[in-house]
Design a protein around this motif. Sequence first.
Motif, PDB file in Angstrom:
ATOM      1  N   LYS A  17       0.839  -1.210   0.000  1.00 55.61           N
ATOM      2  CA  LYS A  17       0.000   0.000   0.000  1.00 55.61           C
ATOM      3  C   LYS A  17       0.868   1.251   0.000  1.00 55.61           C
ATOM      4  O   LYS A  17       0.566   2.228  -0.675  1.00 55.61           O
ATOM      5  CB  LYS A  17      -0.945   0.022   1.200  1.00 55.61           C
ATOM      6  CG  LYS A  17      -2.119  -0.909   1.071  1.00 55.61           C
ATOM      7  CD  LYS A  17      -3.036  -0.778   2.276  1.00 55.61           C
ATOM      8  CE  LYS A  17      -4.209  -1.728   2.167  1.00 55.61           C
ATOM      9  NZ  LYS A  17      -5.121  -1.592   3.318  1.00 55.61           N
ATOM     10  N   GLN A  20       2.262   1.991  -3.312  1.00 54.38           N
ATOM     11  CA  GLN A  20       1.253   2.537  -4.215  1.00 54.38           C
ATOM     12  C   GLN A  20       0.710   3.878  -3.721  1.00 54.38           C
ATOM     13  O   GLN A  20      -0.244   4.411  -4.292  1.00 54.38           O
ATOM     14  CB  GLN A  20       0.105   1.532  -4.368  1.00 54.38           C
ATOM     15  CG  GLN A  20       0.542   0.240  -5.008  1.00 54.38           C
ATOM     16  CD  GLN A  20      -0.499  -0.865  -4.834  1.00 54.38           C
ATOM     17  OE1 GLN A  20      -1.631  -0.614  -4.476  1.00 54.38           O
ATOM     18  NE2 GLN A  20      -0.084  -2.092  -5.110  1.00 54.38           N
ATOM     19  N   CYS A  21       1.309   4.402  -2.642  1.00 52.91           N
ATOM     20  CA  CYS A  21       0.909   5.686  -2.051  1.00 52.91           C
ATOM     21  C   CYS A  21      -0.565   5.699  -1.644  1.00 52.91           C
ATOM     22  O   CYS A  21      -1.272   6.695  -1.835  1.00 52.91           O
ATOM     23  CB  CYS A  21       1.213   6.837  -3.003  1.00 52.91           C
ATOM     24  SG  CYS A  21       2.947   6.976  -3.412  1.00 52.91           S
ATOM     25  N   GLU A  22      -1.029   4.606  -1.065  1.00 55.89           N
ATOM     26  CA  GLU A  22      -2.409   4.513  -0.592  1.00 55.89           C
ATOM     27  C   GLU A  22      -2.459   4.737   0.913  1.00 55.89           C
ATOM     28  O   GLU A  22      -1.814   4.027   1.669  1.00 55.89           O
ATOM     29  CB  GLU A  22      -2.987   3.119  -0.891  1.00 55.89           C
ATOM     30  CG  GLU A  22      -3.211   2.823  -2.343  1.00 55.89           C
ATOM     31  CD  GLU A  22      -3.766   1.411  -2.537  1.00 55.89           C
ATOM     32  OE1 GLU A  22      -4.386   0.864  -1.602  1.00 55.89           O
ATOM     33  OE2 GLU A  22      -3.550   0.869  -3.630  1.00 55.89           O
ATOM     34  N   ASN A  23      -3.245   5.712   1.338  1.00 56.29           N
ATOM     35  CA  ASN A  23      -3.470   5.965   2.778  1.00 56.29           C
ATOM     36  C   ASN A  23      -2.162   5.945   3.573  1.00 56.29           C
ATOM     37  O   ASN A  23      -2.053   5.249   4.586  1.00 56.29           O
ATOM     38  CB  ASN A  23      -4.435   4.935   3.365  1.00 56.29           C
ATOM     39  CG  ASN A  23      -5.757   4.910   2.650  1.00 56.29           C
ATOM     40  OD1 ASN A  23      -6.291   5.960   2.281  1.00 56.29           O
ATOM     41  ND2 ASN A  23      -6.286   3.719   2.433  1.00 56.29           N
ATOM     42  N   GLU A  24      -1.191   6.703   3.128  1.00 57.76           N
ATOM     43  CA  GLU A  24       0.154   6.620   3.710  1.00 57.76           C
ATOM     44  C   GLU A  24       0.181   6.825   5.225  1.00 57.76           C
ATOM     45  O   GLU A  24       0.826   6.055   5.932  1.00 57.76           O
ATOM     46  CB  GLU A  24       1.077   7.636   3.034  1.00 57.76           C
ATOM     47  CG  GLU A  24       1.349   7.300   1.584  1.00 57.76           C
ATOM     48  CD  GLU A  24       1.937   8.474   0.825  1.00 57.76           C
ATOM     49  OE1 GLU A  24       1.392   9.587   0.929  1.00 57.76           O
ATOM     50  OE2 GLU A  24       2.929   8.257   0.129  1.00 57.76           O
TER      51      GLU A  24
END
Length: 186
Positions: A17, A20-24
Amino acid sequence: TKVNMEIEKLIKSLIDKLKQCENELEVIKELNILCTKEKSYQTLIASENETLKKIIVSSESQEVTLKAFQLLANLCVQNSTAQKLVWDSCKDLIMLQLNSSNNKFVNVAAMILHNMLLSGTNSIKINLVLSSCIEQAFKIDPIPDFLHILLDHLICEKNIVECLEEKDQKNFLHYVYDHVQNDTSE
């Protein structure tokens, strides 16, 4: 064990995640919680430190950058394996942040270095760290807590003044004088 395998899968999924730079921020928070649970989790997360390094260097959000750097620091607490992994790939970044003008980043870098020195990491060039710390002590006001702690640790090392060049010896003695003077006036 089955629990450890599930945790390993969770860590890998969280790292994916991050990649993929999701909810860092949320992912970093979860990784921070995991790294406090067990050394093996710290080590597993530390083996992915290139992902954290990339976030620290390239994130547009200062909050994400700081939280990722703090996670890197938490990986180094009482875990020599994780420390080696972090130092080998992030030493330039750590030293860059130690010399930063941002107190929060200086503090985290000092925390990383302090933990590594406590465990006896030999690959740290103490004279370079000490010179940077002394320089920062004169530039930053107030001096971040962990910078004081790191300097105190370095001061206790044997023959530390002999490790320094002449200009740094003078700055070091000024720091010690100021430190002692401030402690006696409180």
